[in-house]
Design an enzyme around this catalytic site. Sequence first.
Site, PDB file in Angstrom:
ATOM      1  N   THR A 147       0.818  -1.213   0.000  1.00 55.41           N
ATOM      2  CA  THR A 147       0.000   0.000   0.000  1.00 55.41           C
ATOM      3  C   THR A 147       0.854   1.267   0.000  1.00 55.41           C
ATOM      4  O   THR A 147       1.865   1.360   0.699  1.00 55.41           O
ATOM      5  CB  THR A 147      -0.916   0.010   1.239  1.00 55.41           C
ATOM      6  OG1 THR A 147      -1.749  -1.141   1.205  1.00 55.41           O
ATOM      7  CG2 THR A 147      -1.787   1.255   1.264  1.00 55.41           C
ATOM      8  N   SER A 153      -5.951   1.094  -2.491  1.00 58.39           N
ATOM      9  CA  SER A 153      -6.360  -0.165  -3.116  1.00 58.39           C
ATOM     10  C   SER A 153      -5.981  -0.255  -4.590  1.00 58.39           C
ATOM     11  O   SER A 153      -6.079  -1.326  -5.184  1.00 58.39           O
ATOM     12  CB  SER A 153      -7.878  -0.344  -2.974  1.00 58.39           C
ATOM     13  OG  SER A 153      -8.255  -0.423  -1.616  1.00 58.39           O
ATOM     14  N   GLY A 186       2.700  -3.017   8.919  1.00 57.16           N
ATOM     15  CA  GLY A 186       3.072  -3.653  10.167  1.00 57.16           C
ATOM     16  C   GLY A 186       4.539  -4.038  10.143  1.00 57.16           C
ATOM     17  O   GLY A 186       5.070  -4.489   9.121  1.00 57.16           O
ATOM     18  N   ARG A 324     -29.415 -10.054  33.425  1.00 55.69           N
ATOM     19  CA  ARG A 324     -29.700  -8.694  33.897  1.00 55.69           C
ATOM     20  C   ARG A 324     -31.201  -8.441  33.900  1.00 55.69           C
ATOM     21  O   ARG A 324     -31.894  -8.722  32.922  1.00 55.69           O
ATOM     22  CB  ARG A 324     -29.003  -7.692  32.976  1.00 55.69           C
ATOM     23  CG  ARG A 324     -29.213  -6.234  33.352  1.00 55.69           C
ATOM     24  CD  ARG A 324     -28.371  -5.861  34.573  1.00 55.69           C
ATOM     25  NE  ARG A 324     -28.148  -4.430  34.624  1.00 55.69           N
ATOM     26  CZ  ARG A 324     -28.999  -3.560  35.172  1.00 55.69           C
ATOM     27  NH1 ARG A 324     -30.136  -3.990  35.689  1.00 55.69           N
ATOM     28  NH2 ARG A 324     -28.708  -2.280  35.183  1.00 55.69           N
ATOM     29  N   THR A 435     -11.144  -1.769   6.026  1.00 53.17           N
ATOM     30  CA  THR A 435     -10.409  -1.057   4.982  1.00 53.17           C
ATOM     31  C   THR A 435      -9.073  -1.686   4.624  1.00 53.17           C
ATOM     32  O   THR A 435      -8.550  -1.392   3.555  1.00 53.17           O
ATOM     33  CB  THR A 435     -10.158   0.413   5.374  1.00 53.17           C
ATOM     34  OG1 THR A 435      -9.576   0.478   6.680  1.00 53.17           O
ATOM     35  CG2 THR A 435     -11.450   1.206   5.356  1.00 53.17           C
ATOM     36  N   GLU A 437      -6.474  -4.885   3.562  1.00 54.61           N
ATOM     37  CA  GLU A 437      -6.618  -6.018   2.632  1.00 54.61           C
ATOM     38  C   GLU A 437      -7.736  -5.748   1.630  1.00 54.61           C
ATOM     39  O   GLU A 437      -8.430  -6.669   1.192  1.00 54.61           O
ATOM     40  CB  GLU A 437      -6.864  -7.330   3.389  1.00 54.61           C
ATOM     41  CG  GLU A 437      -5.659  -7.830   4.141  1.00 54.61           C
ATOM     42  CD  GLU A 437      -4.458  -8.083   3.243  1.00 54.61           C
ATOM     43  OE1 GLU A 437      -4.581  -8.837   2.267  1.00 54.61           O
ATOM     44  OE2 GLU A 437      -3.390  -7.507   3.517  1.00 54.61           O
ATOM     45  N   ASP A 439     -10.363  -2.144   0.677  1.00 53.30           N
ATOM     46  CA  ASP A 439     -11.537  -1.428   1.176  1.00 53.30           C
ATOM     47  C   ASP A 439     -12.797  -2.197   0.783  1.00 53.30           C
ATOM     48  O   ASP A 439     -12.923  -2.697  -0.335  1.00 53.30           O
ATOM     49  CB  ASP A 439     -11.558  -0.025   0.566  1.00 53.30           C
ATOM     50  CG  ASP A 439     -12.802   0.746   0.956  1.00 53.30           C
ATOM     51  OD1 ASP A 439     -13.832   0.564   0.276  1.00 53.30           O
ATOM     52  OD2 ASP A 439     -12.749   1.500   1.928  1.00 53.30           O
TER      53      ASP A 439
END
Length: 687
Positions: A147, A153, A186, A324, A435, A437, A439
């Site tokens: 990217t 993309s 990453g 609850r 978004t 891998e 969008d």
Amino acid sequence: MEPTMPEPRTDRLDHLDHRELSDLLDGRWADQRREIRDVCLGESLRKIEGQPLDDYRERVLDQLHELVDRGLVARAFPTHLGGEDNHGGNIAGFEEFAVADPSMQIKAGVQWGLFGSAVLHLGTAEHHDRLLPDIMSLRVPGAFAMTEIGHGSDVASLGTTATYDPAAQEFVLHTPFRAAWKEFLGNAAVHGAAAVVFAQLVTAGVNHGVHAFYVPIRQLAVDGTVGDLLPGVQAEDDGLKGGLNGIDNGRLAFDHVRVPRRNLLNRYGDVAPDGTYSSPIASPGRRFFTMLGTLVQGRVSLSGAATVAAKMALATAVRYGSERRQFAGADDNSETVLLDYQRHQRRLLPLVARTYAAQFMHNQLLERFHDVFAGIHDTDEDRQDVETLAAASKPLSTWLALEVTQECREACGGAGYMTENRLTGLRADMDVYVTFEGDNNVLLQLVGKRLLTDYGRAMATMDVAGAVRYVADRAADMTLHRTPLRRAAQSMQDWGSAARSVNEVRDAGVQRELLEDRVEAMIAEIAGDLRTVSGAPAAEAAAMFNSHQDALIAAARAHGELLQWEAFTEALNGIADPATRKVMTWLRDLFGLGLIEEHLDWYLIHGRLSAQRAAAVTSYINRLLPRLRDHALDLVDAFGYSPAHIGAPIGTGVEAERQSEARQYQRRLRASGGEPILEKHVRARSA
């Protein structure tokens, strides 16, 4: 480290077969899923909320080393390198790392599912033997540098160049402008020692399109310590993000960085020493999509991981909602359980149905993915089918995860907002899944284009007689479904027969027809409009396509939802226990009719449903909710996540204990005769 699973409830004659349902959900690689879930119970792998950024990043890196030590990361790699060639089992287990911490899951995905996988699938045997051992062992942490800031993309338009120098037999990687910086990577900010870099391959003055290169980016000591950036490599830290802060995302740029010719990952395109380019795939476009298609596992795994997050959130919210109590009901002395309110059922149970549908579709996708990458069914058509299926599944699953985590947070009130109950953290971590891998809207556009292509091929190969029949059928269809006469006749037939309308909409064949018809009609309408500009100037054709882009994406999403419904329906056939099959059929109906109800405007406008039958859809959904409410706990327990797995205190039974204590206190107070009289009762007596 044994998980404490809730015991299946047997207080009703029609209780669900818990094990059968869990096996159905976990699919072919159930053992791998359950192994990783239980590994995620280890404290060393659990997320520590609120950790400082640098500490969090180092902890996640340490966790990856632990995964290596446990032998949990090599399933997809070749057996001769210590792997298992088990592509489906690898992804099934990988998805479950989200149980411990999505940051750990995604950082593992960067290292072995993107960086390592690119070398595996785009490289050759020489690359495998030379590079993969250090990648598998984490001696070389790596980044996946695809990217760019300026293209996202649009991978085909990347600005980074790799120009071949035949005199030195090297490629010169260069970032020519700021928008060509690699972004959101990453391992790029701190930990990465190398990267697979995607760049425009230029040799002998010809640009052969995007190819992948193995590029060292930091010094690597003998002891494995990662040091300073190498000459010509620039990096920036993305810093604090909205989620997934255990990953050191960053940017990379290259100032005439040289890499040897052999570092071109050349399975689909090679450069000889003299600079001559060759490829087994002649078409540049087909070559590009083939290369990207080998990396589809990122989308596959995100689809499954998002569904894992949805299941964990729902398990927490349904367990909490079953305990609850809030506001007195028919009994002044007893407050009503939240999940007994219709609105609460409407909030959570359709999401349970959608999550089951997403998991069943994902199981099919994973089977198809494994068959392709294991070489069982590996034709061009098979690969295209997997890419299309992944492009449909990933958007639906990741959007679902966001919707589920937000709705579950709200359904748990203030308790849902507490960090310790994980819902806010899951929501933050899942946000970026929609978004990266690809969008989601771009992916659905790819699906829509495939639908248009298939539609065009079907029309092109139809003989004259078939075309005449098709036109006649379409004309009849338009007459039957779009004229006021059809709507009037249908309304008259349904008038006074609500039961008959309900019986029709609950029929699986009717649901399938309605869901299929919407997809087919939308695609046919778009194709018909686009055909009017066939052969027109490029600008006119582009404008026409752009004017139909929103409709195309809507059609693609409808197609994905149809695939989910079909996967759910097919799964019903695998259920042997009659009571379980009955309840699961109700859940499938809730999913299918929920889709139809969401788009009732379309069905009414196009004459596919009368007002009577449209009302029957909502009526039957409201009848299904209390039936399924009785099985809500069983349905989320079958997801396979114990309170220990999820780690949310409100899902451990503590709320039931609090409510029981409060009710016992009130009973003792009433029995003692010392309970104060309510003012409204005093006023009523005096009146």
